[in-house]
Design an enzyme around this catalytic site. Sequence first.
Site, PDB file in Angstrom:
ATOM      1  N   ASP A 278       3.076 -13.284   2.760  1.00 57.22           N
ATOM      2  CA  ASP A 278       2.151 -12.532   2.240  1.00 57.22           C
ATOM      3  C   ASP A 278       2.611 -11.029   1.786  1.00 57.22           C
ATOM      4  O   ASP A 278       3.735 -10.796   2.231  1.00 57.22           O
ATOM      5  CB  ASP A 278       0.885 -12.534   3.061  1.00 57.22           C
ATOM      6  CG  ASP A 278      -0.457 -12.130   2.239  1.00 57.22           C
ATOM      7  OD1 ASP A 278      -0.258 -11.923   0.979  1.00 57.22           O
ATOM      8  OD2 ASP A 278      -1.505 -12.367   2.577  1.00 57.22           O
TER       9      ASP A 278
HETATM   10  C1  BGC Z   1      -3.358 -11.469  -0.188  1.00 61.13           C
HETATM   11  C2  BGC Z   1      -2.578 -12.782  -0.712  1.00 61.13           C
HETATM   12  C3  BGC Z   1      -2.459 -12.421  -2.208  1.00 61.13           C
HETATM   13  C4  BGC Z   1      -1.295 -11.358  -2.121  1.00 61.13           C
HETATM   14  C5  BGC Z   1      -0.943 -10.838  -3.485  1.00 61.13           C
HETATM   15  C6  BGC Z   1      -2.378 -10.158  -0.349  1.00 61.13           C
HETATM   16  O1  BGC Z   1      -2.980  -9.204  -0.083  1.00 61.13           O
HETATM   17  O2  BGC Z   1      -3.584 -11.555   1.318  1.00 61.13           O
HETATM   18  O3  BGC Z   1      -3.634 -13.636  -0.826  1.00 61.13           O
HETATM   19  O4  BGC Z   1      -1.912 -13.671  -2.884  1.00 61.13           O
HETATM   20  O5  BGC Z   1      -1.916 -10.095  -1.733  1.00 61.13           O
HETATM   21  O6  BGC Z   1      -1.851 -10.280  -4.533  1.00 61.13           O
END
Ligand code: BGC
Length: 760
Positions: A278
């Site tokens: 993530d």
């Molecule tokens: C989120 C993810 C997301 C990523 C990219 C993170 O803060 O938890 O679900 O895909 O950001 O935007």
Amino acid sequence: MQFPRLAALLGTTFCYAVTSVAQAQTKATASAKNSGSTVNKQAALTTNDTKINALIKQMTLEEKVKMIHANSAFAAGGIPRLGIPEIGTSDGPHGVRPEQGRDWKPVDNPNNAGTYLPTNNTLASTWNPALGYAYGTVLGSEANFRGKDIILGPGINIIRAPLNGRNFEYLSEDPYLISQMVVGYIRGVQDQGVSACVKHYAANNQETHRSDVDVNMSERALREIYLPGFQAAVQQGGVYSLMGSYNKFRGQYTTENAYLMNTILKGEWGFKGLVISDWGSTHNTMDALRNGTDLEMGTDLALASQGTAQDGGQIGGGPKPIYTPALYERFYLASPALDAARKDPTLVPLIDDKVRRILRVMYATNMLGGAKRQPGSHNTKEHQATALKVAEEGIVLLKNDGILPLKKTVKTVAVIGANATRENAGGGGSAQLKGKYEITPLQGLKNELGNTATITYAQGYKIARDQKADPALIAEAVAAAKAAEVVVFVGGSFHGYDYTKWSDNAYDAEDTDKPDMNMPFGQDELVKAVLAANPNTVVVLLGGGPIDVSAWAGQTKAIVEAWYPGMEGGNALAHILFGDVNPSGKLPFTFPVKLEDSPAHKLGEYPSTPGNPLKVTYKDDVYVGYRYFDTYKVAPQFAFGHGLSYTSFKYDKLSVTPGTKSATVKLTVTNTGKVAGAEVVQVYVHDEQSSVKRPEKELKGFQKVFLKPGEAKVVTLTLDSGAFQYYDEAKKAWHLEPGKFDVLVGSSSRDIRLTGNVTL
Ligand code: BGC
């Protein structure tokens, strides 16, 4: 009463939506057949391994390391010398996110506005795997059009507790329902030549302290509740990419967690694809190298550690960082990994494995190997029709004392509530979208009634931080209610969408959990006043999770749960309210009466163990959602699987035939009412006697059946051995304990119509 759209679905006058959904049905049926087999879909990813290994041999160590970390906000890698392009990702999970820019300076791209699908929890409420496939197809096609290789969805974490700010991005409290819906979504995306990325693996069931909370649970809870959706995504869906989550699991960050990544995902399940962190969930170079993180995404670490954000200063405000390529060199899987591998060449095969997995996804998505990327399409009528169809099948009729469907002869309708005019596409955090358009509930009702009725609107309440009931707005709403034949109140929760201040908008948004389960801004007071002014009031709720309706549920004639129903949501809602479409959605999670009834809260294990904000122990164990409510005899407000229809269904002729370690369930369902409709036949299993305590009942099969008035269909469902097993912690294996099992067939977890049994 007419149900033209449903009639079209059942008859021959197919429109766009129906054509694509029918095609999806055929493909999903084929998928379902395959998914029943033991073939692990991951094997397909290794087809080009010989070529891939040859390519890796040509790379320098520096080039390999360049492949395994971000080079900008959403892209990574790229080795022009070897013809390897950059890999590009985009959120996800219910549309393609507007361009964020390589340096998180959002780009004003004319194609930013695309199809805004209903949120994932709306999709789950359809209980229709074919719609999962249709939904994925839209996403894959629009991702192609926008030049994205990986779409960051679906979100499938278990909905453990009502307050999680991201419940709207997730599917259900039940692992079987998740498993059935996720496979279609993934295949839909990937059949377009785009990779899905199932997230967030694993145990990311709250946003409070998401970046540092250590989640602990029994092995049985992990295996029976929290992992099956991911396993189905991997083995049956054949997902190419998977995202690690922010939290820790049993003391180690999940993204670099040896047990979750190496032992289970890549070991037991045979995952051959790509593990993406993530954004900012990597914490240690050696752990990431050894424990399965293949691609590190995120932003600048120093800024992240100052709390200004893992993802570009979006969360919590803070100074906007300046992104330069040099910043990405500081990633754990950038210079530090290169240095480590230079010093210790035994680490190189680990890096090779990561690069191999990235290249596999590139082959699978036609980025390498000479195949042409599919052009995709954007904002087509078909895509919008899928958005409409998912909303129509996903909206759930929770209560109806006969006021619904509303009569089209109505002359005055008062629409009350700020959610009736609010657009939601931009809400929620990283799931934010720009819809090509968004039909609000008010607009949908106007489209439905045209000039046949007068529609008045009163805002009723204000969406603003710390806002309480507003007497002037309530008085205005009461006057509007008194002057109308019927009232449609549209309230509930809302998406926080000012993403520089997410935590100021603490409802249904990333990085923040809801403060409570109540309707904010004094809505209870407002609803009570409106109900007193006009009893012919239909309450429509929007939101990502359960809402406490106990203050007035007994007084209202109808309650409709509309979730966040996407760009066509207002039309879908109007079609349901006026009976053009017969509701067929079913709750994918329980609505407790009160927050304290929900097991995580009752046990004091949400959002953390008392006295230790950085630790949570899932003492609720396997008793999540209805497994708890049914076993411990706690009455819910609305049960898992509940959802009403404008027709009635008769269940009969149940037979349960034992197989070797399986059973075949057969029954007849008849539409005994006057209008066409669809029923979700649900099959639960109860173990009569077991050496371990088991939930009262568990969902193990379902089928959505479309029936004309008077029509009867035979429904046949196979329960494989998995339907009867529990996870034996001592043996570290699934166990089918011989004995008698009750097979409970019904219209919800609390509306069991037929009971049979089988001895295995
Ligand atoms: C989120 C993810 C997301 C990523 C990219 C993170 O803060 O938890 O679900 O895909 O950001 O935007």
